[in-house]
Design an enzyme around this catalytic site. Structure first.
Site, short mmCIF file in Angstrom:
data_model
loop_
_atom_site.label_atom_id
_atom_site.label_comp_id
_atom_site.label_asym_id
_atom_site.label_seq_id
_atom_site.Cartn_x
_atom_site.Cartn_y
_atom_site.Cartn_z
N GLY A 32 22.82 -34.03 89.35
CA GLY A 32 23.56 -32.78 89.45
C GLY A 32 23.00 -31.84 90.49
N ASP A 34 20.28 -30.19 90.50
CA ASP A 34 18.85 -30.44 90.71
C ASP A 34 18.66 -31.46 91.84
OD1 ASP A 34 16.15 -30.32 90.22
OD2 ASP A 34 16.22 -31.35 88.28
N GLY A 123 26.63 -29.06 82.98
CA GLY A 123 26.88 -30.39 83.56
C GLY A 123 26.37 -31.46 82.61
N TYR A 125 23.98 -31.45 80.68
CA TYR A 125 23.55 -30.93 79.38
C TYR A 125 24.71 -30.52 78.47
CZ TYR A 125 18.56 -30.98 80.65
OH TYR A 125 17.27 -31.35 80.99
P1 ADP Z 1 22.51 -29.27 83.57
O1 ADP Z 1 21.61 -30.44 83.30
O2 ADP Z 1 21.81 -27.94 83.40
O3 ADP Z 1 23.80 -29.37 82.84
P2 ADP Z 1 23.83 -30.07 86.06
O4 ADP Z 1 23.24 -30.09 87.43
O5 ADP Z 1 24.26 -31.38 85.49
O6 ADP Z 1 22.75 -29.33 85.16
O7 ADP Z 1 25.06 -29.10 86.04
C1 ADP Z 1 24.97 -27.70 86.08
C2 ADP Z 1 26.14 -27.17 86.87
O8 ADP Z 1 25.87 -27.33 88.27
C3 ADP Z 1 27.46 -27.91 86.63
O9 ADP Z 1 28.48 -26.93 86.48
C4 ADP Z 1 27.67 -28.72 87.90
O10 ADP Z 1 29.05 -28.89 88.19
C5 ADP Z 1 27.02 -27.81 88.91
N1 ADP Z 1 26.63 -28.43 90.20
C6 ADP Z 1 26.38 -29.71 90.52
N2 ADP Z 1 26.06 -29.83 91.82
C7 ADP Z 1 26.11 -28.57 92.34
C8 ADP Z 1 25.91 -28.00 93.64
N3 ADP Z 1 25.56 -28.75 94.69
N4 ADP Z 1 26.08 -26.66 93.79
C9 ADP Z 1 26.41 -25.87 92.75
N5 ADP Z 1 26.60 -26.33 91.51
C10 ADP Z 1 26.46 -27.67 91.30
#
Ligand code: ADP
Length: 177
Positions: A32, A34, A123, A125
């Site tokens: 995601g 991260d 996402g 989580y």
């Molecule tokens: P978590 O494990 O906290 O759920 P995720 O990364 O899976 O973290 O998702 C958190 C949010 O970040 C989701 O809404 C996802 O769509 C979003 N996301 C994923 N990639 C990006 C990005 N490059 N920029 C901004 N938001 C993003």
């Protein structure tokens, strides 16, 4: 309210003094947002995360740590650990609020003037998007009232659904604590 912008896009491409990462407790990177932050920022960020981990161990859920931003268009990355959604009876709401508050503690400490937040926990989580947006918006609005340095908060939504939820909340004044 004029300090808050809702933006659809990739958080790694939007300049801000600090970019918030939805990290996991290990601080070793993941999928995601991260993964996107570590890919775009380069290995310096992971090196600093490793140092922090060696010093203090895991970053607990609801907490946050700060590193440099490597190649990102930012000075800092704030790595905040949101909760896994486990049905709603495991203090998920409190822990999500705490993750945002932990970011604002660092924002104050480092006198940061602009910050971009992703939709923490919504996402991998699986935190329900509407509830997450209500909690994050209420917490951000409260925190803005107590912070003198911050000028701009970008709510960066990768998914249009999250952008729509925030826009509706802001337009209808429906954020709740
Ligand atoms: P978590 O494990 O906290 O759920 P995720 O990364 O899976 O973290 O998702 C958190 C949010 O970040 C989701 O809404 C996802 O769509 C979003 N996301 C994923 N990639 C990006 C990005 N490059 N920029 C901004 N938001 C993003």
């Amino acid at each position: 309210m004029n300090k808050i912008n809702v933006i659809q896009g990739d958080i790694t491409k939007i300049p801000a003094e600090a970019i918030v990462n939805a990290a996991n407790s290990s601080l070793f990177g993941g999928g995601g947002v991260d993964g996107a932050i570590h890919r775009a920022g380069g290995s310096l960020i992971l090196d600093e995360c490793r140092e922090i981990r060696n010093r203090q161990g895991n970053c607990n859920t609801g907490c946050a740590v700060i590193t440099g931003a490597g190649n990102l268009p930012a000075k800092y990355v704030i790595h905040a650990v949101g909760p896994h959604w486990r049905g709603g009876k495991h203090q998920e709401a409190e822990l999500l609020k705490s993750a945002y508050l932990s970011c604002f503690k660092l924002i104050s400490e480092y006198q940061i003037t602009s910050v971009s937040f992703p939709n923490i926990s919504t996402g991998i989580y699986h935190f329900p998007k509407q509830l997450a947006a209500e909690i994050s918006l209420a917490t951000i609005i409260d925190s803005l009232g107590e912070n003198d340095t911050i000028e701009t908060v970008n709510l960066v939504c990768y998914e249009k659904e999250n952008q729509d939820i925030y826009s509706l909340l802001i337009n209808n004044g429906l954020a709740k604590g």
